[in-house]
Design an enzyme around this catalytic site. Sequence first.
Site: not given
Ligand code: ZN
Length: 251
Positions: A23, A60, A62, A148
Amino acid sequence: MTEAVVNGTVDNGYALVNPAGHHALPETGLGFCIFNNVAVAVRHAQAELGIERIAIVDWDVHHGNGAQAIFGEDPSVLTVSLHQDRCFPPNSGLVTDRGTGAGHGYNINIPMPVGTRDGGYQYAAQTVIGPALEAFAPELVLVASGFDPNAMDPLARQLVTTRGFITLTETVMAAADRSAQGRLVLVQEGGYSPVYVPFCGLATIETLAGVHVLDDAILPVVGGMGGHDLEPHQKALVDLVAEHVTDVHHP
Ligand SMILES: [Zn+2]
């Protein structure tokens, strides 16, 4: 790790780093991330190791917003993010975010619907990730490897088991074998279930190493619940993204 893989010291590698990085933006950290570890590896490989074309696959759960922001205008870096639709960052990672300028077409987002299981992940791997990498023909493949999407994770709503992570790993290994002499580096990102992440990580590393050490003790529970097949709304999303793969070329 990237140097060892590029130099041929090891066949492939897994960088078990913390904190995560995907991120992070050039000017600031975000999420749990401070520095974008994969982006640093990409630019190091290009600046110091003689590698030009690099693909980043981010699985991931996200969105890999950092790589999209950093490499969005750069056609030498293909970025593919497989994530849960609008999970984190909010409203990030849409199908329509495809890179800008010279980089148009070289950013691919696959925002899977909530509740996607192994079947949806396998279809995305076979229909988008594999073909996009084949078209791009990278000289090095890097993976932002978050666990995740796992079925027990508290920070997302996907239902992937070790079977899904094995498929993803096999997909990037095959791509690396095709065009990158097998050069493949996985870099740890998220994953927040203390029960299931260790099994997901082990299954991934076992696949990279070509060994089997330990059975997934959780699989009979989460894998036996049924409903792991591809569902129509998941297929529709992946098929939509697959139309963009035709814009990926060997630069
Ligand atoms: Zn994540």
